[in-house]
Structures are given as structure tokens and as C-alpha cells.
Write a protein that holds these residues in place. Structure first.
Motif, mmCIF file in Angstrom:
data_model
loop_
_atom_site.group_PDB
_atom_site.id
_atom_site.type_symbol
_atom_site.label_atom_id
_atom_site.label_comp_id
_atom_site.label_asym_id
_atom_site.label_seq_id
_atom_site.Cartn_x
_atom_site.Cartn_y
_atom_site.Cartn_z
ATOM 1 N N ILE A 330 -2.921 2.089 16.432
ATOM 2 C CA ILE A 330 -3.242 2.162 17.861
ATOM 3 C C ILE A 330 -2.017 2.615 18.660
ATOM 4 O O ILE A 330 -2.126 3.410 19.605
ATOM 5 C CB ILE A 330 -3.758 0.803 18.376
ATOM 6 C CG1 ILE A 330 -5.132 0.490 17.762
ATOM 7 C CG2 ILE A 330 -3.839 0.790 19.896
ATOM 8 C CD1 ILE A 330 -6.224 1.464 18.138
ATOM 9 N N ALA A 331 -0.830 2.119 18.261
ATOM 10 C CA ALA A 331 0.401 2.526 18.950
ATOM 11 C C ALA A 331 0.636 4.028 18.812
ATOM 12 O O ALA A 331 1.035 4.702 19.770
ATOM 13 C CB ALA A 331 1.595 1.743 18.400
ATOM 14 N N PHE A 378 -10.743 -4.877 8.866
ATOM 15 C CA PHE A 378 -9.681 -4.333 9.718
ATOM 16 C C PHE A 378 -9.968 -2.876 10.084
ATOM 17 O O PHE A 378 -9.643 -2.430 11.181
ATOM 18 C CB PHE A 378 -8.323 -4.469 9.032
ATOM 19 C CG PHE A 378 -7.829 -5.885 8.993
ATOM 20 C CD1 PHE A 378 -7.120 -6.414 10.056
ATOM 21 C CD2 PHE A 378 -8.088 -6.689 7.898
ATOM 22 C CE1 PHE A 378 -6.664 -7.725 10.034
ATOM 23 C CE2 PHE A 378 -7.646 -7.998 7.860
ATOM 24 C CZ PHE A 378 -6.936 -8.520 8.933
ATOM 25 N N GLN A 379 -10.565 -2.159 9.148
ATOM 26 C CA GLN A 379 -10.952 -0.777 9.440
ATOM 27 C C GLN A 379 -11.982 -0.748 10.571
ATOM 28 O O GLN A 379 -11.894 0.079 11.488
ATOM 29 C CB GLN A 379 -11.530 -0.137 8.188
ATOM 30 C CG GLN A 379 -12.053 1.268 8.398
ATOM 31 C CD GLN A 379 -12.993 1.681 7.292
ATOM 32 O OE1 GLN A 379 -12.713 1.460 6.131
ATOM 33 N NE2 GLN A 379 -14.112 2.259 7.648
ATOM 34 N N VAL A 383 -11.738 1.013 14.249
ATOM 35 C CA VAL A 383 -12.752 1.934 14.778
ATOM 36 C C VAL A 383 -13.252 1.445 16.134
ATOM 37 O O VAL A 383 -13.412 2.236 17.078
ATOM 38 C CB VAL A 383 -13.926 2.073 13.782
ATOM 39 C CG1 VAL A 383 -15.088 2.828 14.420
ATOM 40 C CG2 VAL A 383 -13.468 2.805 12.522
ATOM 41 N N ALA A 384 -13.478 0.141 16.240
ATOM 42 C CA ALA A 384 -13.948 -0.418 17.510
ATOM 43 C C ALA A 384 -12.918 -0.189 18.620
ATOM 44 O O ALA A 384 -13.270 0.171 19.755
ATOM 45 C CB ALA A 384 -14.236 -1.909 17.349
ATOM 46 N N ILE A 525 -13.623 9.101 8.578
ATOM 47 C CA ILE A 525 -13.239 7.775 8.090
ATOM 48 C C ILE A 525 -13.811 7.552 6.695
ATOM 49 O O ILE A 525 -13.118 7.064 5.800
ATOM 50 C CB ILE A 525 -13.726 6.675 9.054
ATOM 51 C CG1 ILE A 525 -12.925 6.731 10.363
ATOM 52 C CG2 ILE A 525 -13.599 5.296 8.422
ATOM 53 C CD1 ILE A 525 -13.410 5.798 11.430
ATOM 54 N N LEU A 526 -15.083 7.925 6.508
ATOM 55 C CA LEU A 526 -15.712 7.755 5.197
ATOM 56 C C LEU A 526 -14.957 8.531 4.134
ATOM 57 O O LEU A 526 -14.719 8.028 3.024
ATOM 58 C CB LEU A 526 -17.166 8.219 5.255
ATOM 59 C CG LEU A 526 -17.963 8.106 3.953
ATOM 60 C CD1 LEU A 526 -18.037 6.653 3.503
ATOM 61 C CD2 LEU A 526 -19.372 8.679 4.130
#
Length: 589
Positions: A330-331, A378-379, A383-384, A525-526
Motif C-alpha cells: 500500500i505504501a 492477506f491477499q 485487494v480490498a 492477481i490470479l
């Protein structure tokens, strides 16, 4: 490049005070700063057997770990010395010196067992140091190995069977090196010269079981062979004689026995070149922060009266690192978006393209820094958060566009509104003058750059708010017939309806683009998850292959020695591993 760690002297890693083990925060702080992979070498053995001297040799120093010169045990707890690896670039060598086992002053065998277990759990190479030959007394002193399953659990599941546990212990356990000090025998067997390794293998051979005495003889040997299928042995003569033994820290190599010096050099060379990076199942290389967390997890388990569980330690480490991986991802996203995005953007596509590029890099960072993300929790959290970031940046983009457009409209149309207040258009022919002026201002507004995606919507809203004024000017204009006024009213309504229709179409296009963006995100992502899963499974299969090969070698030795029952036990373990490997290969394919 990761920075090197230079410690002038060892520090206590695990303190042992009145039989209670505690972690030293100073040592943890040192570990937390080491980002390089760690090669961890731990040494254990009875007190006053010269363990610290060997560790100082590995450190390339004559002083460091406390040697002591009396019958008292000097080292308490576990001491740590970190330094740049002498043979492997960008690696750190961590030496762990443990307090002497069997100290009569301590009188706590359980405490010794925990020190022994921790040395195994934390190291990638485990050195057992003893005096003299490998006889029954030496084996009896190594009873800590027979207590391993009472001190350590491989899996958290209480239903884990013995066969499975055996394989999992090997996956976690370090390589085993037995150093024999003050060894004075000739290395011969049946009149033939043998190596130190062959001497160790011969010493670990089993007896035919006729009574309890034979079982007691075999048990420690079976445990060593079961837990440490990869073994090495070194024999050392006495380094010097007489009073000089108490002054080893001050003696140079030319003042020591030449054979001892030569063997010590060979020992150090072997440790430097053959010791592996401390690695957890799945090919996870341990660095400073990971070792720090392993130490804390194991000590907390011991302090709470539980058993250190290797699987739980890895999962706890994964929780910490996966959480940190989400924050790091995120950073990076925030940093890249701050550098790339200037609000408002002209189109939704432009903003989504920038978001997607930053999101892709963020996901890569997460995949690189995460492991054992059970059920992808955590993945999904990442994504959220990225979806929320996307929503937020789109909202910010709309607001920035709205603010910019509203300010422009105020500046551009302010003179027109002043003219209306002054009644400039409330006269014959005023309506057409008003319309012409308004069209000029609309053109001027549309020519302004970087208005963003709300440009037409804000203009439409503004014009709608002025419809009553336009209608009033139209009705006042006496040069227009009633029919012309009616036609003009219809035209204005048609324009308004067309603008509303266009805005609806644009909203539908925006929503479609957002949906396409979401689909692309999940596809990427998949793909990354699949690639990472394939890599991790391949690493696990390589580990299983290594364990299987070691067990096959040990089974062959049991057969050669005539121990059919032990061979059959290993055969069951081998079958379990082979079936497990087949199941995992099916999953991979």
C-alpha cells in the motif's frame, strides 16, 4: 545492497536466570536490522569442553565468546555473534554459543534440554561438541536428542501421526556436525584407515535387540539417525598441553599443536562452505527479523509452559510478514500514485491506467514479501484496500474536476451575470444577443485545459440553473413573435434533454470502464497467485525429494546392518512421503 553487520563482540541472545529463559532486547534489535540471509551455526555440549574456543575460531578471533579457565561453566544462556559471512557475499554468519550442558551447579536437566532444543530450532548447522571418543558414555550424554519429541512439536494438529512427524522434523532440523575433542585414537577399523565420518557412521550402528540393555544402546543412535540424516564428524587432538590450556585466548597458532591447527582450519572451511542458509519449509530464507520472530515465538511458548511448535512458529512469522507485506504494498501504491497523478485527469481511462500500473507494482511487492498466506486472507485484505484506494482516488478526481470547473464558470460567466443584473438584455433583440454571448462564453470555457471528467456535467448543471433567466429574457424580447418564442422554448428543452442523455451515456461508459478495470485486476492477481503457488509447491516438492533421498539412504544402511524392523519403519515413512508427493504433483499439474 543490504548493509553488513559488524559486532565487535558477542551479546547474550537468550538469558538464563535462575532456570528461566528470557530474550535480550539488545540482541533482538541487532537482528531486526539484518536484511541479509542468515547462516546460523549453533554449538552445544557439556560444559568445559571447549565449545567457545571453536566458535571464536569461526569468528576469526582469539577472544570473543568467553572461554573460562576453571571447572566452572562460563557461558549462560545462548550468546550470539553476527558478522559478514567470510565466503558468501551478501550473507550474514550468525554464531550461537550455548551454556554448557550438565553443569552440576545448575542442577536443572530440564533447562539443559530447552537450551539444546532451541539451538536445534534456531540453527541451520548444529555442532555437538564432546570429549574423547564416541562410546556409550558419549551417547548417554547426548540423551537430549532422545527427548526431542517431548520438547518440540513439528505440527500444531494433535492428530499428526508419527510417520508424518518424522518427515517434518527433518524438513525443519539443521545439519549435524559432531566435533570430538582431545581425540587420541587412530582412525582405523578392521586394519583399514577410515575417515572421521566413517567412524561416526560405525559408532551409530545398532545392536541386535535381546534385552533392555540393547534397546537402551540403540535408542540414542536411532534418534540421531532419525532426526539428523545428514551428518559430519571432526576429530581434534589436544590443542596444547599443561598450563597453556588455560591460556588459549592468548596463544597464537604457532604456539599450538600443528595437527590441531590444521584440523581446526579444515573444520572452519567446512562450516563456511557447507553450512546452508537457515531455511523454513517452502524455501523461505531466514533473515534477521525472521530469526528475531522465531526466537520470540519459541521463548514465549516455553515461558507459557507449552511446547515450541515449528509449524506454529512459521505461521506466526507469516502473519507478521504478510501484514507487513500489505503495508509495504500500500505504501508503494501511495508513493507511485503521488508521483504520477495530477488531479483532475482529463478522462477516467487516464486515471484508471495510472491506478492499474501502481496497483500491479503493489501486488508484485506483496507477492514477493508474503508467504503461507492461508486462505489468501492477506491477499484479500490487500485487494480490498486497493479497491478502496481506487474508489477514493476516483472520488477525489471528480471533486477536483468539479472544483476546477465551478471556479472557471464563475470567472468566465461572471461578466454575463453582471450584464443580466444591469438589464442589458432586457430589451428588444436582447435574447439573440444573450444567446450569442452565452455561446461565446461556453466556447471559452471548453477551451480551458485540465477541467477533468466533470467538465460537461458542471456546465450542464450551471446552464440548467440559469434556464429561468433565459426564459425571462426570451419572453421580454418584443421583436420575437409568439411562434418564434415557442420554437425557441422547444429548442432549449431539446438541448437540455440531449445534454442529460449524453451525461447518462457517459456515466454508463465510466461504470463499464470500472468493471473492466476490476476484471483485469482479478486476472492479474490470479496469474501472480498461480505463479507464486507453483513456485512454492515446487520448492516443497524439492524439500520432500531431499527428505525422501535421505530416508532411502538410511533405509539402505539399516538393511545392510540387518535391522529389518527399522528398515520396515522407514519404508512406511518413505511410502507416506511418496504418496504425499504424488498428491501434490497432481495439484500442481
Amino acid at each position: 545492497m543490504a548493509s553488513e553487520t559488524h559486532m565487535p563482540a558477542p551479546v547474550c541472545l537468550i538469558e538464563n536466570t535462575n532456570g528461566k529463559l528470557a530474550v535480550n532486547p539488545e540482541a533482538l534489535k541487532i537482528l531486526s536490522a539484518i536484511t541479509q540471509p542468515l547462516v546460523v551455526v549453533a554449538i552445544v555440549g557439556l560444559y568445559r569442553t571447549g565449545k567457545s574456543y571453536l566458535m571464536n575460531k569461526l569468528a576469526g578471533k582469539t577472544k570473543g565468546f568467553s572461554l573460562g579457565s576453571t571447572v566452572q561453566s562460563h557461558t549462560k544462556g545462548i550468546w550470539m555473534w553476527c558478522m559478514p559471512h567470510p565466503e558468501k557475499a551478501d550473507h550474514t554468519l550468525v554464531l550461537l554459543d550455548t551454556e554448557g550442558l550438565g553443569d552440576v551447579e545448575k542442577g536443572d536437566n530440564q533447562n539443559d534440554s530447552w537450551i539444546f532444543a532451541l539451538a536445534i530450532l534456531l540453527s541451520s548447522t548444529f555442532v555437538y561438541n564432546s570429549m574423547g571418543t564416541i562410546n556409550q558414555q558419549a551417547m548417554d550424554q547426548l540423551h537430549y536428542v532422545t527427548e526431542m519429541t517431548d520438547r518440540i512439536r513439528a505440527k500444531s494438529s494433535p492428530g499428526a501421526n508419527e510417520i508424518e512427524d518424522s518427515a517434518d522434523f527433518i524438513r525443519f532440523f539443521p545439519d549435524f556436525v559432531w566435533t570430538l575433542r582431545d581425540f587420541s585414537l587412530d582412525l582405523e577399523a578392521n586394519g583399514q584407515r577410515i575417515t572421521a565420518d566413517e567412524y561416526l557412521e560405525n559408532s551409530l550402528k545398532l545392536r541386535k535387540v535381546d534385552d533392555q540393555k540393547d534397546k537402551d544402546f540403540n535408542f540414542p543412535r536411532l534418534c540421531i539417525r532419525k532426526f539428523f540424516p545428514q551428518k559430519k564428524c571432526f576429530t581434534f587432538d589436544r590443542p596444547t598441553h599443561g598450563k597453556n590450556l588455560g591460556q588459549l585466548e592468548t596463544l597464537h597458532d604457532d604456539e599450538l599443536d600443528s595437527d590441531f591447527v590444521q584440523k581446526a582450519t579444515v573444520f572452519c572451511s567446512y562450516i563456511f562452505n557447507s553450512s546452508k542458509v537457515k531455511t523454513l519449509p517452502g524455501g523461505i530464507k531466514v533473515n534477521g527479523p525472521r530469526l528475531e520472530n522465531l526466537v520470540l515465538t519459541y521463548i514465549n511458548a516455553i515461558s507459557s509452559g507449552g511446547l515450541p511448535c515449528m509449524e506454529n512458529a512459521v505461521l506466526a512469522l507469516a502473519q507478521i510478514e504478510n501484514s507487513a507485506a500489505v503495508k509495504k504494498a500500500i505504501a508503494l501504491y501511495d508513493e507511485q500514485m503521488a508521483q504520477k497523478v495530477q488531479l483532475p485527469t482529463e478522462t477516467v481511462q487516464e486515471l484508471l491506467a495510472l491506478h492499474r500500473a501502481s496497483e500491479k507494482e503493489a501486488i508484485k511487492v506483496f507477492m514477493k514479501n508474503s508467504f503461507k498466506d492461508v486462505d489468501h486472507l492477506f491477499q484479500m485484505e490487500l485487494v480490498a484496500q486497493l479497491e478502496k484506494k481506487e474508489e477514493d482516488i476516483c472520488t477525489q478526481n471528480m471533486k477536483a474536476s468539479s472544483d476546477r470547473c465551478s471556479a472557471l464558470l464563475k470567472d468566465i460567466f461572471n461578466p454575463l451575470e453582471e450584464d443580466i443584473k444591469q438589464g442589458i438584455y432586457s430589451k428588444p433583440g436582447g435574447y439573440h444577443l444573450f444567446i450569442r454571448k452565452r455561446q461565446e462564453l461556453e466556447k471559452q470555457y471548453r477551451q480551458e485545459p485540465r477541467k477533468g471528467i466533470q467538465s460537461e456535467e458542471i456546465l450542464r448543471t450551471y446552464l440548467e440553473s440559469k434556464e429561468a433567466v433565459t426564459e425571462t429574457i426570451l419572453q421580454i424580447d418584443q421583436t420575437l413573435t409568439e411562434k418564434e418564442k415557442e420554437i425557441e422554448e422547444q429548442r432549449m428543452k431539446a438541448e437540455s434533454a440531449e445534454a442529460a442523455k449524453k451525461m447518462l451515456e457517459e456515466m454508463q461508459i465510466k461504470n463499464q470502464q470500472m468493471m473492466e478495470q476490476k476484471e483485469k485486476r482479478y486476472e492479474e492477481i490470479l496469474q501472480q497467485v498461480t505463479e507464486k503457488a507453483d513456485k512454492e509447491k515446487a520448492q516443497l516438492m524439492a524439500e520432500r525429494d531431499r527428505v525422501l533421498n535421505l530416508k532411502l539412504q538410511e533405509q539402505a544402511r539399516f538393511l545392510n546392518e540387518g535391522f529389518k524392523q527399522e528398515s520396515e519403519k522407514l519404508h512406511k515413512e518413505i511410502q507416506y512421503l511418496q504418496n504425499d508427493m504424488r498428491r501434490k504433483r497432481c495439484i500442481i499439474s
